[in-house]
Design a protein around this motif. Structure first.
Motif, PDB file in Angstrom:
ATOM      1  N   LYS A 217       0.845  -1.205   0.000  1.00  0.00           N
ATOM      2  CA  LYS A 217       0.000   0.000   0.000  1.00  0.00           C
ATOM      3  C   LYS A 217       0.881   1.256   0.000  1.00  0.00           C
ATOM      4  N   PHE A 219       2.509   4.984  -0.901  1.00  0.00           N
ATOM      5  CA  PHE A 219       2.053   6.345  -1.162  1.00  0.00           C
ATOM      6  C   PHE A 219       3.087   7.028  -2.054  1.00  0.00           C
ATOM      7  N   GLU A 237      -0.216  10.991  -1.236  1.00  0.00           N
ATOM      8  CA  GLU A 237      -1.469  10.317  -1.568  1.00  0.00           C
ATOM      9  C   GLU A 237      -1.194   8.880  -1.964  1.00  0.00           C
ATOM     10  N   ALA A 238      -2.191   8.039  -1.731  1.00  0.00           N
ATOM     11  CA  ALA A 238      -2.045   6.610  -1.999  1.00  0.00           C
ATOM     12  C   ALA A 238      -1.900   6.361  -3.502  1.00  0.00           C
ATOM     13  N   LYS A 239      -0.957   5.506  -3.868  1.00  0.00           N
ATOM     14  CA  LYS A 239      -0.726   5.211  -5.286  1.00  0.00           C
ATOM     15  C   LYS A 239      -1.911   4.511  -5.926  1.00  0.00           C
ATOM     16  N   SER A 240      -2.502   3.578  -5.172  1.00  0.00           N
ATOM     17  CA  SER A 240      -3.618   2.807  -5.728  1.00  0.00           C
ATOM     18  C   SER A 240      -4.969   3.379  -5.330  1.00  0.00           C
ATOM     19  N   LYS A 241      -4.946   4.607  -4.801  1.00  0.00           N
ATOM     20  CA  LYS A 241      -6.171   5.311  -4.387  1.00  0.00           C
ATOM     21  C   LYS A 241      -6.942   4.567  -3.307  1.00  0.00           C
ATOM     22  N   GLN A 242      -6.215   3.740  -2.505  1.00  0.00           N
ATOM     23  CA  GLN A 242      -6.895   3.045  -1.418  1.00  0.00           C
ATOM     24  C   GLN A 242      -7.236   4.044  -0.307  1.00  0.00           C
ATOM     25  N   PHE A 244      -7.598   5.475   3.528  1.00  0.00           N
ATOM     26  CA  PHE A 244      -6.717   5.460   4.699  1.00  0.00           C
ATOM     27  C   PHE A 244      -7.475   6.158   5.825  1.00  0.00           C
ATOM     28  N   GLY A 278      -7.305   8.692   0.986  1.00  0.00           N
ATOM     29  CA  GLY A 278      -5.919   8.292   0.841  1.00  0.00           C
ATOM     30  C   GLY A 278      -4.977   9.457   0.647  1.00  0.00           C
TER      31      GLY A 278
END
Length: 461
Positions: A217, A219, A237-242, A244, A278
């Motif tokens: 996960k 960022f 920001e989260a790379k996979s748009k998960q 948080f 995220g």
């Protein structure tokens, strides 16, 4: 008398301390149930102390283990404080351990004492205990004087963990093969080896298993800019748009090394208002080697996040009549997170922010803070600076020269609302250097705010 009993209530810290104390007594309770404490008074007292000390050593692992789902160890600021305090006491006790065992022999005769010391030094059976004793002494001294040692935090942390594992292994071997309890009772040996395996499992999880989840996960840095003479704002920001999930006032460990397994991890408070997108923001002050090199980070760089942690949430002030936020220097970061969430909720209660720093130039988010005072129904801002000569005219109504002291704290509390005892009406959040936290806690105690209504975060672990 009945009113006193009715008003008595355990604080969150009291509950944690009580739970920890019960854990420490477990080996003693087991030993007593097995009929293993029937010797002389001195030997019995020493045995009980040894049992408690050994259990305290094993509990050091979860205290520093970043456990979010075990209530007793979820308050990481409290846990790390106790971890440090107990480490020093354990070091002293384990250093005295062989002396306390040999002490009765001195009263028999000096020759008997000399022979006993030589036997202890030369006996192969006692080798594990002697090595553990030596390693423990070095480990404690390194912990006490870590700020004066010429080594990086990552190196110190690695040596700290290795020392923990070595001491735990040798001490468990010692207590189960030489100790007056373990060598005669296999049931008791099972208890110690179970604690040892749990401790090693926690180390394995934290340093080998959890990084695999964190690696999955990642960022990325979306923005990095300097917002004062000594402060940066970092947005990720989260790379996979998960998603948080976090609460205002919490913090995370950031790892910018490029590897989720690297020991280069640093704790920073989240200043974003709560969201599930995220996206996280941080205000980071240049205080050490790592933070002074923030300009070397690149937009788009991968960053790993461990968290969130911390229990300094708004839930703790849900029933309070008013709230005072007290920030010293870099301590403004979690306060901004709390304040932004309060503004988002449209909280109508009296909310005060005391923000202290050396100069105006070292303060951040001032335009936002002044805007919040206009937009929030009952928010007041007080800026305290040691030097006010270069203060802009627009800020002068908010600025006072000096430090955050007892008088300033008293003035932040609306005593007209305290129809009930003060301790039931007002909640205080603190964040800043350790010295400020200690002094402010004392001021609050003198004013009448109880520990149950004081929530703080120190800026070091």
């Amino acid at each position: 008398m009945s009113n006193r009993i009715t008003s008595f209530r355990l604080t969150h810290q009291n509950i944690l301390t009580l739970g920890y104390f019960i854990l420490l007594l477990l080996p003693f309770v087991i030993a007593e149930s097995l009929g293993m404490l029937s010797e002389g008074l001195y030997t019995t007292v020493l045995s009980v102390l040894n049992l408690i000390a050994m259990m305290a050593f094993f509990v050091q692992f979860p205290l520093a283990g970043r456990l979010k789902r075990l209530p007793l160890f979820a308050n990481i600021d409290w846990g790390m404080t106790k971890h440090k305090q107990l480490g020093k006491y354990l070091g002293i006790f384990f250093f005295l351990h062989p002396l306390l065992i040999l002490a009765p022999k001195f009263f028999v005769s000096f020759d008997y004492l000399t022979v006993s010391i030589m036997d202890a030094i030369t006996s192969p059976q006692l080798l594990t205990g002697l090595i553990a004793w030596a390693v423990m002494s070095v480990w404690v001294m390194m912990s006490i004087y870590k700020d004066k040692l010429c080594m990086s935090y990552e190196t110190w942390r690695l040596l700290h963990v290795i020392g923990f594992v070595v001491i735990a292994t040798l001490a468990t071997l010692h207590i189960t093969t030489v100790g007056s309890h373990g060598q005669y009772n296999q049931t008791f040996n099972f208890v110690w080896w179970s604690l040892y395996l749990l401790s090693m499992s926690l180390v394995t999880y934290n340093y080998f298993i959890k990084p695999r989840f964190i690696k999955g996960k990642p960022f990325t840095i979306s923005s990095l800019k300097k917002i004062s003479d000594v402060d940066w704002q970092l947005d990720i920001e989260a790379k996979s748009k998960q998603s948080f999930a976090f609460e205002a006032g919490q913090f995370v460990w950031l790892n910018t090394s490029g590897s989720a397994y690297n020991f280069e991890q640093h704790p920073f408070s989240i200043v974003s208002e709560q969201n599930n997108k995220g996206k996280l923001s941080f205000i980071i002050r240049e205080l050490g080697d790592y933070t002074k090199a923030l300009h070397k980070l690149n937009i788009g760089q991968t960053i790993f996040v461990d968290g969130p942690y911390g229990s300094m949430s708004l839930e703790r002030s849900r029933t309070a009549q008013g709230i005072t936020l007290i920030a010293g220097g870099a301590g403004i970061a979690p306060m901004m997170g709390l304040l932004r969430e309060l503004a988002k909720q449209g909280d109508p209660r009296p909310i005060r922010l005391l923000y202290g720093n050396q100069t105006i130039q070292k303060m951040v988010c001032l335009d936002e803070l002044m805007s919040l005072e206009k937009s929030m129904k009952n928010f007041k801002l007080v800026l305290l600076c040691e030097q006010t000569e270069s203060c802009p005219e627009t800020l002068q109504p908010f600025v006072k020269q000096g430090f955050i002291g007892k008088e300033e704290i008293q003035q932040s509390i609306d005593f007209d609302l305290t129809h009930q005892p003060l301790t039931q009406d007002w909640t205080v959040y603190l964040s800043g250097p350790q010295g400020m936290i200690s002094a402010t806690n004392q001021h609050l105690k003198e004013i009448g705010i109880t520990a149950n209504h004081i929530h703080f975060e120190q800026l070091s672990f």
